[in-house]
Design a protein around this motif. Sequence first.
Motif, mmCIF file in Angstrom:
data_model
loop_
_atom_site.group_PDB
_atom_site.id
_atom_site.type_symbol
_atom_site.label_atom_id
_atom_site.label_comp_id
_atom_site.label_asym_id
_atom_site.label_seq_id
_atom_site.Cartn_x
_atom_site.Cartn_y
_atom_site.Cartn_z
ATOM 1 N N GLY A 245 0.778 -1.229 0.000
ATOM 2 C CA GLY A 245 0.000 0.000 0.000
ATOM 3 C C GLY A 245 0.808 1.275 0.000
ATOM 4 N N GLY A 246 2.103 1.188 -0.196
ATOM 5 C CA GLY A 246 2.926 2.394 -0.218
ATOM 6 C C GLY A 246 4.330 2.058 0.229
ATOM 7 N N VAL A 247 5.181 3.050 0.254
ATOM 8 C CA VAL A 247 6.546 2.855 0.739
ATOM 9 C C VAL A 247 6.816 3.963 1.742
ATOM 10 N N THR A 248 7.322 3.608 2.920
ATOM 11 C CA THR A 248 7.467 4.631 3.951
ATOM 12 C C THR A 248 8.914 4.998 4.237
ATOM 13 N N PHE A 249 9.807 4.036 4.225
ATOM 14 C CA PHE A 249 11.167 4.322 4.672
ATOM 15 C C PHE A 249 12.157 3.639 3.750
ATOM 16 N N LEU A 250 13.203 4.366 3.400
ATOM 17 C CA LEU A 250 14.210 3.834 2.494
ATOM 18 C C LEU A 250 15.578 3.955 3.130
ATOM 19 N N SER A 251 16.399 2.980 2.890
ATOM 20 C CA SER A 251 17.774 3.078 3.362
ATOM 21 C C SER A 251 18.674 2.337 2.384
ATOM 22 N N TRP A 252 19.678 3.039 1.899
ATOM 23 C CA TRP A 252 20.569 2.460 0.905
ATOM 24 C C TRP A 252 21.786 1.917 1.638
ATOM 25 N N SER A 253 22.173 0.694 1.344
ATOM 26 C CA SER A 253 23.320 0.124 2.054
ATOM 27 C C SER A 253 24.591 0.847 1.625
ATOM 28 N N PRO A 254 25.571 0.980 2.535
ATOM 29 C CA PRO A 254 26.756 1.771 2.222
ATOM 30 C C PRO A 254 27.562 1.229 1.047
ATOM 31 N N ASP A 255 27.452 -0.063 0.758
ATOM 32 C CA ASP A 255 28.181 -0.578 -0.397
ATOM 33 C C ASP A 255 27.321 -0.506 -1.655
ATOM 34 N N SER A 256 26.194 0.167 -1.557
ATOM 35 C CA SER A 256 25.272 0.478 -2.655
ATOM 36 C C SER A 256 24.722 -0.763 -3.343
ATOM 37 N N SER A 257 24.721 -1.911 -2.673
ATOM 38 C CA SER A 257 24.196 -3.094 -3.344
ATOM 39 C C SER A 257 22.735 -3.361 -3.027
ATOM 40 N N HIS A 258 22.221 -2.850 -1.908
ATOM 41 C CA HIS A 258 20.838 -3.124 -1.533
ATOM 42 C C HIS A 258 20.138 -1.857 -1.069
ATOM 43 N N VAL A 259 18.822 -1.888 -1.200
ATOM 44 C CA VAL A 259 18.007 -0.799 -0.663
ATOM 45 C C VAL A 259 16.894 -1.429 0.164
ATOM 46 N N LEU A 260 16.754 -0.943 1.393
ATOM 47 C CA LEU A 260 15.640 -1.385 2.227
ATOM 48 C C LEU A 260 14.448 -0.473 1.959
ATOM 49 N N ALA A 261 13.286 -1.061 1.709
ATOM 50 C CA ALA A 261 12.071 -0.272 1.498
ATOM 51 C C ALA A 261 10.976 -0.864 2.359
ATOM 52 N N CYS B 193 18.858 -0.031 9.607
ATOM 53 C CA CYS B 193 20.152 0.529 9.251
ATOM 54 C C CYS B 193 21.081 -0.588 8.824
ATOM 55 N N TRP B 194 22.057 -0.220 8.012
ATOM 56 C CA TRP B 194 22.973 -1.187 7.415
ATOM 57 C C TRP B 194 24.320 -1.110 8.091
ATOM 58 N N SER B 195 25.005 -2.255 8.140
ATOM 59 C CA SER B 195 26.377 -2.238 8.618
ATOM 60 C C SER B 195 27.244 -1.575 7.553
ATOM 61 N N PRO B 196 28.400 -1.042 7.921
ATOM 62 C CA PRO B 196 29.211 -0.285 6.959
ATOM 63 C C PRO B 196 29.604 -1.095 5.719
ATOM 64 N N ASP B 197 29.738 -2.416 5.866
ATOM 65 C CA ASP B 197 30.103 -3.197 4.685
ATOM 66 C C ASP B 197 28.871 -3.675 3.927
ATOM 67 N N GLY B 198 27.690 -3.306 4.389
ATOM 68 C CA GLY B 198 26.467 -3.651 3.663
ATOM 69 C C GLY B 198 26.066 -5.106 3.775
ATOM 70 N N SER B 199 26.683 -5.841 4.686
ATOM 71 C CA SER B 199 26.356 -7.266 4.761
ATOM 72 C C SER B 199 25.267 -7.553 5.778
ATOM 73 N N ARG B 200 25.038 -6.645 6.703
ATOM 74 C CA ARG B 200 24.015 -6.884 7.720
ATOM 75 C C ARG B 200 23.013 -5.746 7.744
ATOM 76 N N LEU B 201 21.776 -6.131 7.916
ATOM 77 C CA LEU B 201 20.708 -5.150 8.035
ATOM 78 C C LEU B 201 20.049 -5.332 9.391
ATOM 79 N N LEU B 202 20.082 -4.278 10.217
ATOM 80 C CA LEU B 202 19.343 -4.293 11.471
ATOM 81 C C LEU B 202 18.024 -3.594 11.231
ATOM 82 N N PHE B 203 16.939 -4.148 11.756
ATOM 83 C CA PHE B 203 15.664 -3.455 11.604
ATOM 84 C C PHE B 203 14.781 -3.712 12.810
ATOM 85 N N THR B 204 13.813 -2.839 12.979
ATOM 86 C CA THR B 204 12.865 -2.977 14.071
ATOM 87 C C THR B 204 11.456 -2.980 13.514
#
Lengths: 520, 601
Positions: free
Chosen positions: A284-300, A331-342
């Motif tokens: 139904g929409g997109v609320t929050f975006l976060s681009w991983s620091p290694d630019s390989s993934h985007v959390l939506a 939020c993403w870890s600096p190497d983009g391998s881990r995503l923490l979310f709540t």
Amino acid sequence: MCSLALFPAPLACGQTTLCESNNELLSGTATDHRLKQDSSPLSLYFPRESLKLHCRTESSSKAAFLDHSETLWMRSAAAWRDGGLTGLLNEITNSNTEVPKWLSVSSGFTLALLRWFSSFHGSLFPHLTMSSENMLAEFSQVLNWSDCVVRAFAWHPHADKFAVALLDDSIKIYNPKSATTPTLKHRLQRSVAAVQWKPMCASALAVACQNCLLVWHVDPCSLSTRPSSGCAQVLSNPGHSPVTSIAWSPSGSLLVSASPMDTAMMVWDVASESCVPLQRVGGGGVTFLSWSPDSSHVLASTPSALFRVWETRTWTCERWPCVKGRCQSGCWSPDGSRLLFTVQGEMVIYVLTFGDTPAGVPTCTSKGPQAAAVVADLSETTFNTADGDIIVGGEIHSLSWDPTGERLAVLLEGDPQAADRPAIIAVFKTRTNPIFELLPCGFVQGEPGAEPRMMQFHPNFQHGALLTVCWSSGRITHVPFYFLGAGVPHFGLSGSPSLPRPQERPADFANQSLFTELIS
Amino acid sequence: ILDLVNNQCWNRVVCWRAVASIAWAVLLLLPITAVFVILSRFSLLHPIQTFSGQSLCSFAIFSLILMCGVIIMVGFLNLEYYTVIPTIACSKIALLGQLLHPRQFVNSLAHCIMGIIVAWCCAVTLGGRYETIGYPCTQGDGTDSSPQMCLNEYHLILLLAGAFVGFSHSLLAVISNINYVSFHTVQQYKYLRFKGSLPFVVKCSAAQALYSVRNYIVVYFFLGYIPKAWICKTLNLHLNSSVHPLDSIAGLLDLSLLYHQWISASFLLFTWNITLLLFRIFVTEFLALQDVALLSQHSPSRRCEVFSLSQPGGHPHNWNAISKECLSLLADLTQRLVAYHDTVATNGRAKSLSTGSERKTSSETSFTSATEDLMSPRPTLLLRTPASVFARFVVGTPHSPLTAPFTPDLDSPFASPALRRLTAPLDQCSPWFGTVQSPHIMRRAPKLWSTSTGERRLMEDVRSLGSNGHLKLPEASSQALFADSQAHIWALEGLSYLVQASFSEDQFGVIQTTLPSILGCMLILQEAVDRHFKLPHASSKPVRSASGMGDSTYKTLRFALRATLKTAIYRITTTFGNHLNAVQMSAEHRKRLQQFLEYKE
């Protein structure tokens, strides 16, 4: 895994957190703190009284003018322009004395049908019935956004400057090396939900507004304090408003934007002002975006219990349904391998681990974890302090990980009604190499009565990590965490931070690990 | 001969892609026709009747086959006329010249005929009063009641509508550069891209059909009697005087007729636009991926090849080849900008640069010293078309020697073997095979421009007319200057990503030797671009036109280039930081670079 119990108790009333040194959070009285902070040019204070607020919205200015009888055609045209199809139908239905009866009846019928349909749609996705202000407040990463003096904050990724969006819809840019503080104002710059500087660029600042996206080009050498609105590019797409979240790609080439009203997230080529909508059904929409620091993934994340992780080579996504609520922050870890979310409604932090495969295929599609793992439990914990019991914990509003991957700040919502449940920032020590670990660090508190509203780490602080906190009082403070990063080679004593270090080392709780990948 | 063979290779791949796209378009024709039939028979009062229509007669099957023929023809025309470098008319007269070009005339005629065919199919499918062109009637006042064939004007009006819509579509195609194929900002799978742009195609086909039908009705109202009389004469039909003529206000205001005209025109445009869309998607799929920019960004193993040294001798041939090509491409753009700026400064009017041949001469004549020092001594390098750089990057193994004719320096030490190793992984995975060829598309534009001498003279006459009058289109010359800048953007991105990666991955210091010239080249280009954007009209934003199938990406390429250039320089400065102070460069460049290091640009 009750983790908050391992934290040192919150400070007594009147004490504020100053900095971290030698594995310990140092505190001082509020007056000391203010004296020290006021001397530094980056600490700011925006009293609520100093801001001139808009007392009316643009559409309500109609009432200020005399009523003027126009022809039906003119009114219909105006209604079409202002309110679209619904406005036109409304106008025709209301002026039933001037139009043929069949027309007014049929338009009324159509209007009722439209409303019924939209209410049906709204019952599927309740957020669609909100006003855009409420929607921004609901989905913003800022706690209690609508009542916040500082509505958005962004450090520049390379240079030492930051942008602050205020309640009066202006944006100020502070640079300690320059005497001028440009103030950005634009006709379309209303209800700023987020600001972000373009990486690999000195001047471009993207602003998420109520009806559009603005990209300001603020010449750092210019002496002008009020850049004209000609310096701003307006990016808008029908149906894509209000914009609640934006994210630049770390290479600075693309900008993605999200709106809870639009199921598509937009990928903008800012220079040519063109966009590619990436649409997926569901959510139904997109609320929050976060681009991983290694630019390989985007959390939506979406307003319903579902979030997506896009990989950015071919822009395909994987769906991650949540059990309880929507994904509130990540939020993403600096190497983009881990995503923490709540997740809203839960008091834990989850982790998702992505493989380092070149194609960007996460491990979960092969034989990695099929589900997210819980790394921290932040359920409510009672601390006995000198001022009585304080309950800390609860739902998590936002997460922020410092660029070295050593400190994780968590903004806990608290309960605004109860005095003993304040909103508070809990800081964890983290380690990502060789295994992922979480350790308690402490709470960051401000002066009495001030609640944290938003926080961000400085992107390249030399001596560790620098957490910038915007308080409900309108104050912006910076809390440095002095440490030697694991990745930084130790150059003897000369590399250690030059701060007075106390002799005793209260390392009781500091070394108790809350989470490691070994035991989980 | 090599050229010929190479062209064949190139043709083969793009032809296969085009054939695949046409096949999909033909497959999609069936559902589209079904939707058309349902929509055309829809009656407001009897919604159930919509679905209980007549059974398909043999005519309908035949018309479906005809439609397939039309789709294949449209696909063929797309393949024949597409370009990646748009032809930008710098003045209104030049635009007129394009429209009156004999080739364009043939194109319009083909579209007219195809429009008539599609309209006939529509008429047959609609059935009822539209079905045949003649019908038996009794003419006269009853005394002479011999059966005759009368003209069915409903049929005629539909056929002519098809012709008109086809003709106007072909004209609009020229004006909005519909044949221009641009490269998407993000790479997506074909199906997702198709799904994403389908609503837009429906919307814009319907809108275009609406405008075309409106114009057609006006034309038919005034001039409708001419084709009517002509058809009557040639087919020996009679006009039924008892039936109301349609080229009157009362006749044209028939709502059902209008609806059927509109839905037929939408159907026609939609099938054509879908064919075009599929063609674009198929031809550009993963095109940019093979380009050095994205490879340098995403593939560490390929980067490793770039930074490697040749086994005997220890020369970084791979890197030399890449950097040289990219730098010459960028220097070419710098020269073009400087020449343009000089022309504007001296004459006070811009020389229009809409053809490749003329652009070459301009860069030949004014050889500025600014770029001379960093260029290789061979001036021929500067005369290359942007295509050559891509030809070099993607020399596929099977035909790597074939691209040689496009690069003037045949005797260069970095001949194909070195590059072959670089591009070897490409050939191993089959879906990429097609992409190996695709940069040859870039070569297509010069081919399109090389019209016969007579035509060229005509075009030049027209251009000279336009250049000194006030018929010039503002900012069009600036657009034309950057028309092929997609290549420059990729070169900049590729170079900067490679240099960025070299900070941690370059074991032998291969990049260090060329870093001064890369920085110098970029800074000079930055200066030239800055100067260009100070000219009137250069920095004015084009009006965003979201309607229509035409791609207007080329209008904003210069902004994209400016942004990419800045980002590229920042990418290098943020990576290297103060280490750049050790790089040899002129004082002026150092001053400029310092601005970037302090984030003041």
